[in-house]
Motif scaffolding. Sequence first.
Motif, PDB file in Angstrom:
ATOM      1  N   THR A 139       0.857  -1.180   0.000  1.00  0.00           N
ATOM      2  CA  THR A 139       0.000   0.000   0.000  1.00  0.00           C
ATOM      3  C   THR A 139       0.906   1.247   0.000  1.00  0.00           C
ATOM      4  N   THR A 140       0.300   2.412  -0.173  1.00  0.00           N
ATOM      5  CA  THR A 140       1.076   3.656  -0.095  1.00  0.00           C
ATOM      6  C   THR A 140       1.627   3.855   1.322  1.00  0.00           C
ATOM      7  N   VAL A 143       4.847   2.225   1.554  1.00  0.00           N
ATOM      8  CA  VAL A 143       5.921   3.013   0.933  1.00  0.00           C
ATOM      9  C   VAL A 143       6.453   4.047   1.930  1.00  0.00           C
ATOM     10  N   THR A 215      11.397  -0.411  -0.882  1.00  0.00           N
ATOM     11  CA  THR A 215      10.061  -0.115  -1.400  1.00  0.00           C
ATOM     12  C   THR A 215       9.519  -1.280  -2.217  1.00  0.00           C
ATOM     13  N   ALA A 219       6.504  -2.888  -0.526  1.00  0.00           N
ATOM     14  CA  ALA A 219       5.284  -2.245  -1.046  1.00  0.00           C
ATOM     15  C   ALA A 219       4.963  -2.644  -2.477  1.00  0.00           C
ATOM     16  N   ASN A 221       5.315  -2.843  -6.735  1.00  0.00           N
ATOM     17  CA  ASN A 221       5.515  -1.862  -7.804  1.00  0.00           C
ATOM     18  C   ASN A 221       4.196  -1.674  -8.557  1.00  0.00           C
ATOM     19  N   SER A 226       2.181   2.343  -5.288  1.00  0.00           N
ATOM     20  CA  SER A 226       3.521   2.213  -4.707  1.00  0.00           C
ATOM     21  C   SER A 226       4.634   2.416  -5.729  1.00  0.00           C
ATOM     22  N   GLN A 227       4.274   2.751  -6.962  1.00  0.00           N
ATOM     23  CA  GLN A 227       5.309   2.920  -7.990  1.00  0.00           C
ATOM     24  C   GLN A 227       5.889   4.334  -7.923  1.00  0.00           C
ATOM     25  N   THR A 228       7.036   4.447  -7.272  1.00  0.00           N
ATOM     26  CA  THR A 228       7.728   5.736  -7.188  1.00  0.00           C
ATOM     27  C   THR A 228       8.651   5.899  -8.396  1.00  0.00           C
TER      28      THR A 228
END
Length: 271
Positions: A139-140, A143, A215, A219, A221, A226-228
């Motif tokens: 989840t966010t 992250v 991450t 968390a 991808n 959660s994709q930073t």
Amino acid sequence: MTPPATVDRPALGRPPALLVVPAVVAVVLLVLPLVGLVSRSPWTRLPELLGDPDVRSALVLSLGVATTTAVLCVLLGLPLAWLLARVEVPGKGVLRALVTVPLVLPPVVAGVALLASLGRNGLLGAPLRETFGVTIPFTTTAVVLAHTFVALPFFVLSAEGALRAAGREYDAVAATLGAGRWRAFRTVTLPLVLPGVLAGTLLAWARSLGEFGATITFAGNYPGISQTMPLLVFEKLQREPEAAYATSLVLLAVSVLVLGLLRERWLGALR
């Protein structure tokens, strides 16, 4: 007025090649990847590539997570830094060692450790899921927790250094004037160490922006969740290298900006 006499310094001679050559190799090692990135970037397609919805989504998520992480680092790390710098507590050496562990821990291992503690069947994650129906991984929130875990030491060490440099005598003077420790911290200590706190906040923010291993392990991808930016760069590199170069340029620009903001604090101490 007679000008001051100049002191003749002995000639030191030319720098030895055994020191110069490794230094030049080190500079090349540091600069070459950056030159490669800039030279391979598709400058003419940059607006098109950076306008991709996936890039915008990852950028917004990265900036939001980095800012939240920096705030959490201040809220949690400043009291911890004050405790380490100002209070004699048993096991302080062990506590300081624990603070620095995330600095040397491989990021993937940090992600595994977070799964072991906060995962669905983790030490704390299982009771949270069974009691409140809350699951954190992928989840966010995961992250943010992963980024806070890896960025917190950067803030704590910077803030603790500033607190130690400020000295305790100001607290003692405040105490003689009747101020309690909370009031002395709020009105005397904090203004004195504010530059160090701001530098630590910026370091934590920058560390969060570049986080990858913890991450993707804790968390995942998932676009929009959660994709930073670093995860997007990795994904783009597999199938669209030009997009990976373009998004990497964004992170490089942010890194240069952070370096510029911290230049006086870091480089000024070396002069």
